[in-house]
Design an enzyme around this catalytic site. Structure first.
Site, PDB file in Angstrom:
ATOM      1  N   LYS A  22       0.834  -1.210   0.000  1.00 24.95           N
ATOM      2  CA  LYS A  22       0.000   0.000   0.000  1.00 24.95           C
ATOM      3  C   LYS A  22       0.863   1.252   0.000  1.00 24.95           C
ATOM      4  CE  LYS A  22      -2.857   2.676   3.263  1.00 24.95           C
ATOM      5  NZ  LYS A  22      -1.840   3.708   3.594  1.00 24.95           N
ATOM      6  N   ASN A  23       1.790   1.333   0.931  1.00 25.66           N
ATOM      7  CA  ASN A  23       2.612   2.539   1.054  1.00 25.66           C
ATOM      8  C   ASN A  23       3.653   2.644  -0.051  1.00 25.66           C
ATOM      9  OD1 ASN A  23       1.235   3.359   3.353  1.00 25.66           O
ATOM     10  ND2 ASN A  23       2.602   2.248   4.726  1.00 25.66           N
ATOM     11  N   CYS A 116      -6.373   8.539   8.194  1.00 31.77           N
ATOM     12  CA  CYS A 116      -6.791   8.095   9.528  1.00 31.77           C
ATOM     13  C   CYS A 116      -6.463   9.141  10.585  1.00 31.77           C
ATOM     14  CB  CYS A 116      -6.092   6.778   9.888  1.00 31.77           C
ATOM     15  SG  CYS A 116      -6.733   5.346   9.011  1.00 31.77           S
ATOM     16  N   ARG A 121      -0.585  15.573  11.819  1.00 34.60           N
ATOM     17  CA  ARG A 121       0.153  15.216  10.609  1.00 34.60           C
ATOM     18  C   ARG A 121       0.361  16.488   9.791  1.00 34.60           C
ATOM     19  NH1 ARG A 121      -3.046   9.821   8.605  1.00 34.60           N
ATOM     20  NH2 ARG A 121      -1.025   9.173   7.787  1.00 34.60           N
ATOM     21  N   ASP A 304       3.234   1.786  12.259  1.00 34.03           N
ATOM     22  CA  ASP A 304       2.073   1.109  11.678  1.00 34.03           C
ATOM     23  C   ASP A 304       1.832  -0.270  12.279  1.00 34.03           C
ATOM     24  OD1 ASP A 304       1.357   3.185  10.060  1.00 34.03           O
ATOM     25  OD2 ASP A 304       2.071   2.292   8.189  1.00 34.03           O
ATOM     26  N   ARG A 396      -8.848  -0.170   3.577  1.00 32.68           N
ATOM     27  CA  ARG A 396      -7.956   0.845   3.028  1.00 32.68           C
ATOM     28  C   ARG A 396      -6.573   0.271   2.723  1.00 32.68           C
ATOM     29  NH1 ARG A 396      -6.540   5.435   6.259  1.00 32.68           N
ATOM     30  NH2 ARG A 396      -5.471   5.911   4.303  1.00 32.68           N
TER      31      ARG A 396
END
Length: 413
Positions: A22-23, A116, A121, A304, A396
């Site tokens: 994903k990242n 999220c 952030r 994470d 997600r």
């Protein structure tokens, strides 16, 4: 279904393949618009964040097609230079399109980025970097307007932010002159983006170190590229094997990306074997606690996986300490784990976990992506049935967590 139900008490056993990252893929998708042609990406995870990113690309006029795990992106018809808030607020990674639009058009308009709710952030490092590169920034209430001709610059990041490093790399690939990023992030996803950009014709040096040098080029070209495996998904299942005292084999994994995770697993008593294309873990005797774990930028333990490790430590024998040094709101899973009988105390950024003999299934609420996965792992380790609400969160980033865990012998729907 908007929930996942788990019947605990069954050790994970078996083998599965791990999805694409994903990242890793999200910045690559944004970077595709730097070239005026076609990119073909393989091993793409079929997750919500990828589908939302493709929707952004289509809004810009890009032709996108996803067949199974291959995405074809044709940017020859791209025209739009603006992405509205309705699209950007769904993902934090939408911010990466600002660097891409500036590099392609010299201007861009971006609605407020979402993601999220795990803590502050800030985007100031992104904006300060672009300003150093000659861009005029206008921050509006729910949007950012940027314009100017990108020029190379020396940029020192206050912290090694992954997102800021990626955004600067994307913008600098077509900037005039040389850009140097000091205190750059060193995550595998940074190297992945650099490899993709270099395959398109970018000149980048030092990725994976604290100083990355990007010498801007005039033109990039389309490429065919394979997305790396997802180290966070792999880490989730490895910790799940330890939490349930099981034995699993994961294929399509780069075990070098899991260094800090392997250290923790071994401290807990797990047996690990590395394979050319994956990793095996035996967690039958992995009951020991971990005296002190700190989340840190790579190569440290990833934030994470903090909440997943937290779930695992709730059924270890003794007391463990977890320090969250990245996001101050990563503790939202604590209250839900306490409902299941976990003994956890919170003081500032420190979690103290006293292992219990058993967790007990009940209904809990997932409140963000990684927290939902953590509650699924807790449910696997618990006695009885656990229902985890708000499945949208996990979709997600996990292609199909139910399918994967069924493949490892879990009782889950």
């Amino acid at each position: 279904m908007k929930a996942v139900e788990v019947i605990g008490g069954y050790p994970l056993n078996g083998e599965i393949k791990i999805q694409g990252s994903k990242n890793g893929i999200l910045p690559v998708l944004a970077a595709c618009i730097l070239q005026k042609g076609v990119c073909i990406l393989h091993n793409c995870p079929d997750i919500r964040d990828v589908r939302e990113t493709l929707a952004i690309l289509r809004e810009l006029g890009v032709k996108c097609e996803m067949i199974k795990h291959t995405i074809t992106i044709d940017t020859t018809g791209i025209q739009a230079k603006a992405i509205e808030k309705e699209k950007t607020e769904k993902m934090r990674s939408s911010l990466l399109f600002l660097g891409a639009l500036l590099a392609r058009f010299g201007e861009g308009f971006l609605g407020k980025a979402g993601g999220c709710n795990i803590g502050k952030r800030p985007i100031d490092m992104h904006m300060e970097a672009f300003q150093k590169m000659g861009i005029l920034i206008e921050e509006q209430e729910n949007a950012i307007a940027a314009k100017g001709r990108l020029k190379g610059a020396d940029i020192t990041l206050r912290i090694p932010s992954v997102g800021a490093t990626e955004n600067i790399m994307i913008a600098a690939a077509l900037a005039e002159g040389v850009t140097v990023i000091y205190n750059a992030a060193r995550e595998p996803e940074i190297i992945e983006l650099a490899n993709f950009l270099k395959k398109m014709g970018a000149e980048i040096y030092g990725e994976g170190s604290a100083a990355i040098i990007i010498s801007g080029v005039k033109k990039l070209h389309g490429v065919e590229y394979n997305i790396m495996p997802d180290r966070i998904v792999a880490g989730t299942y490895l910790l799940g094997a330890v939490a349930t005292r099981g034995k699993i084999r994961l294929h399509q994994v780069n075990h070098e990306h899991l260094g800090a995770v392997k250290v923790i697993l071994k401290q807990m008593g797990a047996v690990i074997q590395e394979m050319p294309d994956g990793i095996y873990v035996n967690g039958e005797a992995a009951w020991r606690t971990v005296e002190k774990v700190k989340t840190e930028p790579y190569p440290g333990f990833p934030t994470d996986l903090q909440s997943v490790l937290l779930s695992t430590l709730t059924v270890a024998k003794g007391e463990s300490c977890l320090y969250e040094n990245i996001f101050e709101n990563r503790y939202r899973t604590v209250a839900e784990l306490r409902k299941m009988g976990a003994d956890i105390s919170v003081e500032d950024n420190i979690l103290r976990i006293r292992g219990v003999d058993a967790l007990y299934g009940c209904e809990v609420q997932g409140q963000e992506l990684r927290g939902f996965a953590a509650l699924v792992i807790a449910g696997l380790a618990a006695e009885g049935r656990t229902r985890i609400e708000n499945k949208d969160y996990v979709e997600r980033g996990y292609e199909n967590i139910v399918r994967d865990l069924l493949g490892l012998g879990a009782k889950i729907i």
